[in-house]
Design a protein around this motif. Structure first.
Motif, PDB file in Angstrom:
ATOM      1  N   GLU A  36      67.167  43.779  36.503  1.00  0.00           N
ATOM      2  CA  GLU A  36      66.191  44.057  37.553  1.00  0.00           C
ATOM      3  C   GLU A  36      64.761  44.038  36.997  1.00  0.00           C
ATOM      4  N   LEU A  37      64.596  44.583  35.784  1.00  0.00           N
ATOM      5  CA  LEU A  37      63.277  44.543  35.165  1.00  0.00           C
ATOM      6  C   LEU A  37      62.846  43.115  34.854  1.00  0.00           C
ATOM      7  N   ASN A  66      63.792  40.432  36.512  1.00  0.00           N
ATOM      8  CA  ASN A  66      63.423  39.819  37.794  1.00  0.00           C
ATOM      9  C   ASN A  66      62.036  40.272  38.242  1.00  0.00           C
ATOM     10  N   LEU A  67      61.739  41.560  38.024  1.00  0.00           N
ATOM     11  CA  LEU A  67      60.423  42.075  38.381  1.00  0.00           C
ATOM     12  C   LEU A  67      59.322  41.410  37.552  1.00  0.00           C
ATOM     13  N   GLU A  68      59.596  41.213  36.273  1.00  0.00           N
ATOM     14  CA  GLU A  68      58.625  40.529  35.403  1.00  0.00           C
ATOM     15  C   GLU A  68      58.405  39.093  35.844  1.00  0.00           C
ATOM     16  N   ASN A  69      59.480  38.415  36.207  1.00  0.00           N
ATOM     17  CA  ASN A  69      59.353  37.025  36.681  1.00  0.00           C
ATOM     18  C   ASN A  69      58.525  36.959  37.967  1.00  0.00           C
ATOM     19  N   GLN A  70      58.730  37.911  38.850  1.00  0.00           N
ATOM     20  CA  GLN A  70      57.951  37.939  40.086  1.00  0.00           C
ATOM     21  C   GLN A  70      56.466  38.142  39.805  1.00  0.00           C
ATOM     22  N   LEU A  71      56.164  39.045  38.858  1.00  0.00           N
ATOM     23  CA  LEU A  71      54.770  39.291  38.509  1.00  0.00           C
ATOM     24  C   LEU A  71      54.129  38.052  37.888  1.00  0.00           C
ATOM     25  N   GLU A  72      54.861  37.361  37.025  1.00  0.00           N
ATOM     26  CA  GLU A  72      54.327  36.138  36.416  1.00  0.00           C
ATOM     27  C   GLU A  72      54.091  35.062  37.466  1.00  0.00           C
ATOM     28  N   THR A  73      55.022  34.939  38.397  1.00  0.00           N
ATOM     29  CA  THR A  73      54.843  33.948  39.465  1.00  0.00           C
ATOM     30  C   THR A  73      53.639  34.288  40.331  1.00  0.00           C
ATOM     31  N   SER A  74      53.478  35.570  40.660  1.00  0.00           N
ATOM     32  CA  SER A  74      52.332  35.995  41.471  1.00  0.00           C
ATOM     33  C   SER A  74      51.023  35.754  40.723  1.00  0.00           C
ATOM     34  N   LEU A 128      63.292  48.218  61.307  1.00  0.00           N
ATOM     35  CA  LEU A 128      61.914  48.144  60.805  1.00  0.00           C
ATOM     36  C   LEU A 128      61.615  49.280  59.825  1.00  0.00           C
ATOM     37  N   ARG A 129      62.135  50.469  60.115  1.00  0.00           N
ATOM     38  CA  ARG A 129      61.929  51.580  59.189  1.00  0.00           C
ATOM     39  C   ARG A 129      62.577  51.289  57.828  1.00  0.00           C
ATOM     40  N   GLN A 130      63.761  50.688  57.854  1.00  0.00           N
ATOM     41  CA  GLN A 130      64.435  50.346  56.612  1.00  0.00           C
ATOM     42  C   GLN A 130      63.659  49.274  55.844  1.00  0.00           C
ATOM     43  N   GLN A 131      63.138  48.277  56.582  1.00  0.00           N
ATOM     44  CA  GLN A 131      62.344  47.244  55.926  1.00  0.00           C
ATOM     45  C   GLN A 131      61.075  47.826  55.309  1.00  0.00           C
ATOM     46  N   LEU A 132      60.426  48.744  56.038  1.00  0.00           N
ATOM     47  CA  LEU A 132      59.229  49.378  55.518  1.00  0.00           C
ATOM     48  C   LEU A 132      59.534  50.176  54.251  1.00  0.00           C
ATOM     49  N   HIS A 133      60.648  50.883  54.265  1.00  0.00           N
ATOM     50  CA  HIS A 133      61.042  51.645  53.079  1.00  0.00           C
ATOM     51  C   HIS A 133      61.280  50.722  51.889  1.00  0.00           C
ATOM     52  N   ASN A 134      61.950  49.602  52.136  1.00  0.00           N
ATOM     53  CA  ASN A 134      62.218  48.647  51.051  1.00  0.00           C
ATOM     54  C   ASN A 134      60.930  48.054  50.508  1.00  0.00           C
ATOM     55  N   LEU A 135      59.993  47.726  51.417  1.00  0.00           N
ATOM     56  CA  LEU A 135      58.719  47.150  50.981  1.00  0.00           C
ATOM     57  C   LEU A 135      57.901  48.160  50.174  1.00  0.00           C
ATOM     58  N   GLN A 136      57.886  49.419  50.616  1.00  0.00           N
ATOM     59  CA  GLN A 136      57.158  50.445  49.874  1.00  0.00           C
ATOM     60  C   GLN A 136      57.767  50.648  48.484  1.00  0.00           C
ATOM     61  N   GLU A 137      59.079  50.639  48.417  1.00  0.00           N
ATOM     62  CA  GLU A 137      59.736  50.777  47.116  1.00  0.00           C
ATOM     63  C   GLU A 137      59.430  49.588  46.218  1.00  0.00           C
ATOM     64  N   LYS A 138      59.426  48.397  46.804  1.00  0.00           N
ATOM     65  CA  LYS A 138      59.106  47.183  46.038  1.00  0.00           C
ATOM     66  C   LYS A 138      57.665  47.218  45.552  1.00  0.00           C
ATOM     67  N   HIS A 139      56.759  47.700  46.391  1.00  0.00           N
ATOM     68  CA  HIS A 139      55.347  47.798  46.003  1.00  0.00           C
ATOM     69  C   HIS A 139      55.165  48.775  44.836  1.00  0.00           C
ATOM     70  N   ARG A 140      55.838  49.902  44.893  1.00  0.00           N
ATOM     71  CA  ARG A 140      55.741  50.870  43.795  1.00  0.00           C
ATOM     72  C   ARG A 140      56.266  50.269  42.500  1.00  0.00           C
ATOM     73  N   GLY A 160      54.358  49.306  38.746  1.00  0.00           N
ATOM     74  CA  GLY A 160      54.847  49.969  37.540  1.00  0.00           C
ATOM     75  C   GLY A 160      55.380  51.354  37.766  1.00  0.00           C
ATOM     76  N   GLU A 161      55.617  51.737  39.016  1.00  0.00           N
ATOM     77  CA  GLU A 161      56.130  53.062  39.337  1.00  0.00           C
ATOM     78  C   GLU A 161      57.605  52.974  39.741  1.00  0.00           C
ATOM     79  N   ASP A 162      58.288  54.092  39.551  1.00  0.00           N
ATOM     80  CA  ASP A 162      59.708  54.190  39.955  1.00  0.00           C
ATOM     81  C   ASP A 162      60.540  53.067  39.346  1.00  0.00           C
ATOM     82  N   ILE A 163      60.357  52.796  38.054  1.00  0.00           N
ATOM     83  CA  ILE A 163      61.132  51.733  37.395  1.00  0.00           C
ATOM     84  C   ILE A 163      62.108  52.297  36.358  1.00  0.00           C
ATOM     85  N   ASN A 164      62.195  53.625  36.279  1.00  0.00           N
ATOM     86  CA  ASN A 164      63.071  54.213  35.272  1.00  0.00           C
ATOM     87  C   ASN A 164      64.539  53.921  35.562  1.00  0.00           C
TER      88      ASN A 164
END
Length: 231
Positions: free
Chosen positions: A122-123, A125-133, A96-108, A112-116
């Protein structure tokens, strides 16, 4: 010259097997007695021969030893079960801690954070997810607006039906008012020669029915108002 090791396996010869059983049984019983005396140990030993004969030894009481064994065994199983459950919950907590860490990283990343450190793929895929949402959010918004419009249309239709009913009631009141006026006029015609003793002038009476005041207040402004009047 020392004795050679014998192979530990079933002795095929019945006589040799019986002799070996007797020797080792006596040696085992002797060792059990010595262990009980030397180390103050509580010992219970049960042996069944191949013919079903029972040999046993106990330092106190066989029933006491068996009860103690059952209790110790049960406690051991409970401890093992508790340890097993603890390990299971520890693994679950780690997962659960690992899942929480992954979700927090995905949320950031979605914010638009931590994308450098992300690659082009990967960018993308992230854009496609945002468009779908965004598309899903727009669809949900449109559906809510459609539901609200439908609800308003239903309210308007209900108000229209109520207005029609009130108009019917008004027309009915008008008809009854006209009938009352006809009756009053007919009565006045029959008394055409009679005058008031005080004023010497004829009395003019006009009767009108008035619908319930609450309903009249809800009518449209262009609907006429009625009342009971005496002239």
């Amino acid at each position: 010259m020392g004795r050679g090791k014998i192979e530990i396996r079933r002795i095929d010869n019945i006589t040799n097997r019986q002799v070996t059983f007797s020797k080792r049984r006596n040696g085992l019983l002797k060792k059990a007695r010595e262990l009980a005396v030397l180390c103050d140990a509580e010992i219970g030993l049960i042996i069944f021969s191949s013919t079903g004969k029972l040999y046993d030894f106990t330092s106190s009481s066989m029933k006491t030893v068996i009860n103690r064994y059952n209790k110790a065994k049960q406690d051991h199983l409970q401890t093992m079960h508790a340890n097993s459950e603890l390990k299971i919950w520890q693994r679950e907590a780690t997962s659960l801690r690992q899942q929480l860490h992954n979700l927090q990283e995905k949320h950031r990343q979605l914010m638009g954070e931590d994308i450098n450190g992300l690659s082009i793929k990967e960018l993308q895929n992230l854009e496609n997810q945002l468009e779908t949402s965004l598309h899903a959010i727009q669809q949900k918004k449109e559906q809510i607006l459609i539901n609200e419009v439908q609800e308003l249309n239903q309210k308007i239709a209900l108000m229209h039906r109520e207005k029609m009913e009130l108009c019917k009631m008004l027309n009915l009141c008008r008809q009854e008012n006209m009938e009352l006026n006809k009756k009053v006029n007919a009565t006045k015609g029959c008394r055409g020669g009679s005058t008031s003793a005080n004023s010497g002038s004829p009395i003019s009476i006009c009767l009108e029915l008035s619908p319930p005041q609450q309903k009249i207040n809800e009518l449209h402004e262009d609907c006429p108002k009625l009342g009971l009047q005496l002239y």
